[in-house]
Design a protein around this motif. Structure first.
Motif, PDB file in Angstrom:
ATOM      1  N   ARG A 147      53.756 -13.286 -31.340  1.00  0.00           N
ATOM      2  CA  ARG A 147      53.183 -12.002 -30.912  1.00  0.00           C
ATOM      3  C   ARG A 147      54.262 -11.095 -30.326  1.00  0.00           C
ATOM      4  NH1 ARG A 147      48.741 -15.099 -28.970  1.00  0.00           N
ATOM      5  NH2 ARG A 147      49.562 -14.966 -26.839  1.00  0.00           N
ATOM      6  N   ILE A 148      55.169 -11.685 -29.548  1.00  0.00           N
ATOM      7  CA  ILE A 148      56.217 -10.885 -28.895  1.00  0.00           C
ATOM      8  C   ILE A 148      57.143 -10.245 -29.926  1.00  0.00           C
ATOM      9  CG2 ILE A 148      58.266 -11.037 -27.428  1.00  0.00           C
ATOM     10  CD1 ILE A 148      56.776 -13.161 -25.791  1.00  0.00           C
ATOM     11  N   ILE A 149      57.541 -11.019 -30.947  1.00  0.00           N
ATOM     12  CA  ILE A 149      58.500 -10.495 -31.929  1.00  0.00           C
ATOM     13  C   ILE A 149      57.804  -9.939 -33.166  1.00  0.00           C
ATOM     14  CG2 ILE A 149      60.283 -12.061 -31.128  1.00  0.00           C
ATOM     15  CD1 ILE A 149      59.791 -13.801 -33.542  1.00  0.00           C
ATOM     16  N   ASN A 150      56.454  -9.948 -33.158  1.00  0.00           N
ATOM     17  CA  ASN A 150      55.679  -9.406 -34.281  1.00  0.00           C
ATOM     18  C   ASN A 150      56.101 -10.052 -35.595  1.00  0.00           C
ATOM     19  OD1 ASN A 150      53.729  -7.780 -35.491  1.00  0.00           O
ATOM     20  ND2 ASN A 150      55.188  -6.111 -35.873  1.00  0.00           N
ATOM     21  N   PHE A 151      56.060 -11.385 -35.608  1.00  0.00           N
ATOM     22  CA  PHE A 151      56.617 -12.124 -36.739  1.00  0.00           C
ATOM     23  C   PHE A 151      55.565 -12.766 -37.625  1.00  0.00           C
ATOM     24  CE2 PHE A 151      59.249 -15.498 -38.724  1.00  0.00           C
ATOM     25  CZ  PHE A 151      60.203 -14.669 -39.275  1.00  0.00           C
ATOM     26  N   GLY A 152      54.325 -12.443 -37.481  1.00  0.00           N
ATOM     27  CA  GLY A 152      53.328 -12.965 -38.409  1.00  0.00           C
ATOM     28  C   GLY A 152      52.375 -13.952 -37.750  1.00  0.00           C
ATOM     29  N   LYS A 153      51.343 -14.278 -38.482  1.00  0.00           N
ATOM     30  CA  LYS A 153      50.251 -15.103 -37.992  1.00  0.00           C
ATOM     31  C   LYS A 153      50.668 -16.574 -37.915  1.00  0.00           C
ATOM     32  CE  LYS A 153      45.241 -15.081 -38.624  1.00  0.00           C
ATOM     33  NZ  LYS A 153      44.157 -14.660 -39.536  1.00  0.00           N
ATOM     34  N   VAL A 154      50.054 -17.316 -36.997  1.00  0.00           N
ATOM     35  CA  VAL A 154      50.276 -18.760 -36.862  1.00  0.00           C
ATOM     36  C   VAL A 154      48.932 -19.457 -37.060  1.00  0.00           C
ATOM     37  CG1 VAL A 154      50.967 -20.624 -35.336  1.00  0.00           C
ATOM     38  CG2 VAL A 154      52.223 -18.458 -35.298  1.00  0.00           C
ATOM     39  N   GLU A 155      48.833 -20.294 -38.098  1.00  0.00           N
ATOM     40  CA  GLU A 155      47.613 -21.039 -38.374  1.00  0.00           C
ATOM     41  C   GLU A 155      47.957 -22.442 -38.853  1.00  0.00           C
ATOM     42  OE1 GLU A 155      43.974 -18.650 -39.912  1.00  0.00           O
ATOM     43  OE2 GLU A 155      45.712 -17.965 -41.062  1.00  0.00           O
ATOM     44  N   GLY A 156      47.151 -23.411 -38.444  1.00  0.00           N
ATOM     45  CA  GLY A 156      47.354 -24.781 -38.902  1.00  0.00           C
ATOM     46  C   GLY A 156      47.500 -25.797 -37.796  1.00  0.00           C
ATOM     47  N   TRP A 157      47.564 -25.327 -36.552  1.00  0.00           N
ATOM     48  CA  TRP A 157      47.766 -26.240 -35.424  1.00  0.00           C
ATOM     49  C   TRP A 157      46.559 -27.154 -35.167  1.00  0.00           C
ATOM     50  CZ3 TRP A 157      51.947 -27.686 -32.722  1.00  0.00           C
ATOM     51  CH2 TRP A 157      53.111 -26.919 -32.862  1.00  0.00           C
ATOM     52  N   ASP A 158      45.414 -26.863 -35.779  1.00  0.00           N
ATOM     53  CA  ASP A 158      44.273 -27.770 -35.639  1.00  0.00           C
ATOM     54  C   ASP A 158      44.589 -29.163 -36.178  1.00  0.00           C
ATOM     55  OD1 ASP A 158      42.783 -25.765 -34.532  1.00  0.00           O
ATOM     56  OD2 ASP A 158      41.722 -25.247 -36.391  1.00  0.00           O
ATOM     57  N   TYR A 159      45.595 -29.246 -37.045  1.00  0.00           N
ATOM     58  CA  TYR A 159      45.944 -30.523 -37.673  1.00  0.00           C
ATOM     59  C   TYR A 159      47.248 -31.107 -37.124  1.00  0.00           C
ATOM     60  CZ  TYR A 159      42.489 -28.694 -40.905  1.00  0.00           C
ATOM     61  OH  TYR A 159      41.327 -28.174 -41.442  1.00  0.00           O
ATOM     62  N   GLN A 160      47.633 -30.696 -35.916  1.00  0.00           N
ATOM     63  CA  GLN A 160      48.888 -31.165 -35.349  1.00  0.00           C
ATOM     64  C   GLN A 160      48.845 -32.655 -35.027  1.00  0.00           C
ATOM     65  OE1 GLN A 160      49.788 -30.114 -31.096  1.00  0.00           O
ATOM     66  NE2 GLN A 160      47.897 -28.901 -31.269  1.00  0.00           N
ATOM     67  N   ILE A 161      50.011 -33.228 -34.811  1.00  0.00           N
ATOM     68  CA  ILE A 161      50.130 -34.624 -34.380  1.00  0.00           C
ATOM     69  C   ILE A 161      49.387 -34.806 -33.064  1.00  0.00           C
ATOM     70  CG2 ILE A 161      51.748 -36.390 -33.576  1.00  0.00           C
ATOM     71  CD1 ILE A 161      51.876 -36.004 -36.569  1.00  0.00           C
ATOM     72  N   ARG A 162      48.553 -35.848 -32.999  1.00  0.00           N
ATOM     73  CA  ARG A 162      47.767 -36.109 -31.792  1.00  0.00           C
ATOM     74  C   ARG A 162      48.635 -36.724 -30.692  1.00  0.00           C
ATOM     75  NH1 ARG A 162      45.046 -32.577 -33.994  1.00  0.00           N
ATOM     76  NH2 ARG A 162      43.024 -33.031 -34.954  1.00  0.00           N
ATOM     77  N   THR A 163      48.065 -36.864 -29.508  1.00  0.00           N
ATOM     78  CA  THR A 163      48.802 -37.217 -28.295  1.00  0.00           C
ATOM     79  C   THR A 163      49.592 -38.512 -28.437  1.00  0.00           C
ATOM     80  OG1 THR A 163      47.109 -36.125 -26.980  1.00  0.00           O
ATOM     81  CG2 THR A 163      48.590 -37.654 -25.836  1.00  0.00           C
ATOM     82  N   VAL A 164      50.900 -38.416 -28.130  1.00  0.00           N
ATOM     83  CA  VAL A 164      51.782 -39.581 -28.079  1.00  0.00           C
ATOM     84  C   VAL A 164      52.566 -39.514 -26.770  1.00  0.00           C
ATOM     85  CG1 VAL A 164      53.567 -40.915 -29.230  1.00  0.00           C
ATOM     86  CG2 VAL A 164      52.067 -39.437 -30.588  1.00  0.00           C
ATOM     87  N   PRO A 165      52.372 -40.448 -25.832  1.00  0.00           N
ATOM     88  CA  PRO A 165      53.210 -40.451 -24.631  1.00  0.00           C
ATOM     89  C   PRO A 165      54.658 -40.769 -25.002  1.00  0.00           C
ATOM     90  CG  PRO A 165      51.854 -42.428 -24.727  1.00  0.00           C
ATOM     91  CD  PRO A 165      51.392 -41.549 -25.836  1.00  0.00           C
ATOM     92  N   ALA A 166      55.580 -40.036 -24.406  1.00  0.00           N
ATOM     93  CA  ALA A 166      56.991 -40.147 -24.780  1.00  0.00           C
ATOM     94  C   ALA A 166      57.787 -40.890 -23.719  1.00  0.00           C
ATOM     95  CB  ALA A 166      57.590 -38.764 -25.000  1.00  0.00           C
ATOM     96  N   ALA A 167      58.549 -41.875 -24.165  1.00  0.00           N
ATOM     97  CA  ALA A 167      59.530 -42.568 -23.335  1.00  0.00           C
ATOM     98  C   ALA A 167      60.714 -42.885 -24.235  1.00  0.00           C
ATOM     99  CB  ALA A 167      58.956 -43.841 -22.735  1.00  0.00           C
ATOM    100  N   GLN A 168      61.867 -42.285 -23.956  1.00  0.00           N
ATOM    101  CA  GLN A 168      63.024 -42.402 -24.834  1.00  0.00           C
ATOM    102  C   GLN A 168      64.274 -42.823 -24.058  1.00  0.00           C
ATOM    103  OE1 GLN A 168      61.492 -41.973 -28.395  1.00  0.00           O
ATOM    104  NE2 GLN A 168      63.726 -41.756 -28.308  1.00  0.00           N
TER     105      GLN A 168
END
Length: 316
Positions: free
Chosen positions: A136-157
């Motif tokens: 929105r800030i840089i007026n770079f186009g629509k964002v769609e598809g995050w409904d299918y993102q990777i589900r919760t993974v606790p991170a320890a690296q």
């Protein structure tokens, strides 16, 4: 969560700054830094880092630096506007983390860095909101598809980097060579890589690795230690990586709840080429990053992105 990580970083930094030379820096990664038409795969990253100089306890260690950082990485398919599952050639994913690291710079110009991080991959990372706000800030186009993102993974690296200088007697004034290896073990990535690095001075002779900006070793003690400091170098770093697991592509190692995942291509060729410039208390860098194909489908390609870094050195 990001606010809590940043507050923790600030408190840690304040405690260290009261007694030791320190540096505050920020790293911004984005594929738009290399092409206005490129907005895919690892698409954006932001990391804020606080480093301070520790006291080495062994004679063969020239310098030891402790660092705390907090950041966020964002991944999406070939386009951030892919609302349909069958058009996504890489999962949407976000990674929010806090990290602590210790780097030992040896008198023979070897470098050993050990770091540990904790955080989360998934909706809790705030990556969806961050990407939509940025677009929105840089007026770079629509964002769609995050409904299918990777589900919760606790991170320890846990991550380890080692660099060793070679051909010490033949190349040391304007050009030098190093062999490097990295390993990452945890719930998000399981990987190892090996490669070579060439450092080329563009102004004066090369500084020793324990004084160079290449691995962020410019912190120094003394009265006005940065007055007149100058460093300008080019580096090249090709490497071969073996990736056994990547939660941002394969989902959680504990379940199969993520709606879009892909099998990995385990061996990849990666490369970096960058410029680092330091003047008095300021450090600057620009790095071009190339990444080979990471996963298996009929559409995915290799990709590249840019990294911009700015750092400021503080004296006690």
């Amino acid at each position: 969560m990001l606010k809590k990580l940043l507050l923790l970083l600030c408190f840690s930094g304040a405690a260290g700054f009261a007694q030791k030379p320190a540096e505050i820096s920020i790293i911004s990664d984005n594929d738009l830094y290399t092409s206005i038409h490129n907005d895919q795969y690892y698409t954006n990253g932001l990391e804020i880092i606080y480093r301070y100089l520790s006291n080495p306890k062994r004679d063969n260690i020239a310098k030891k630096i402790t660092a705390f950082s907090a950041g966020q990485y964002i991944y999406n398919p070939q386009s951030p506007e892919t609302p349909e599952v069958n058009t996504q050639d890489r999962p949407f994913a976000g990674y929010l983390f806090a990290k602590a690291a210790i780097t030992a710079f040896y008198t023979n110009e070897s470098v050993l860095k050990v770091s540990g991080s904790a955080g989360v991959v998934g909706p809790e990372s705030g990556a969806e909101q961050a990407q939509k706000l940025l677009h929105r800030i840089i007026n770079f186009g629509k964002v769609e598809g995050w409904d299918y993102q990777i589900r919760t993974v606790p991170a320890a690296q846990l991550e380890v980097l080692y660099s060793h200088k070679v051909l010490r007697e033949r190349f040391h004034e304007k050009v030098d060579f190093h062999l490097m290896g990295e390993a990452s073990l945890g719930t998000i990535w399981l990987s190892g890589s090996a490669g070579a690095m060439m450092r080329i001075s563009l102004a004066g002779n090369l500084k020793p690795m324990y004084e160079s900006a290449l691995h962020n070793a410019t912190l120094a003690k003394g009265d006005n230690p940065y007055d007149g400091r100058r460093e300008w170098l080019l580096f090249l770093n090709p490497s071969l990586q073996y990736m056994r697991f990547d939660a941002t592509i394969q989902g959680s190692p504990f379940d199969d709840k993520s709606p879009v995942t892909f099998p990995l291509i385990p061996f990849r060729f990666n490369a970096q080429a960058g410029l680092k410039y330091g003047r008095n208390k300021w450090n600057y860098a620009f790095v071009f990053n190339y990444r080979g194909k990471e996963l298996t489908n009929n559409v995915v390609t290799s990709y590249y992105y840019g990294s911009v870094q700015v750092g400021y050195l503080l004296a006690p």
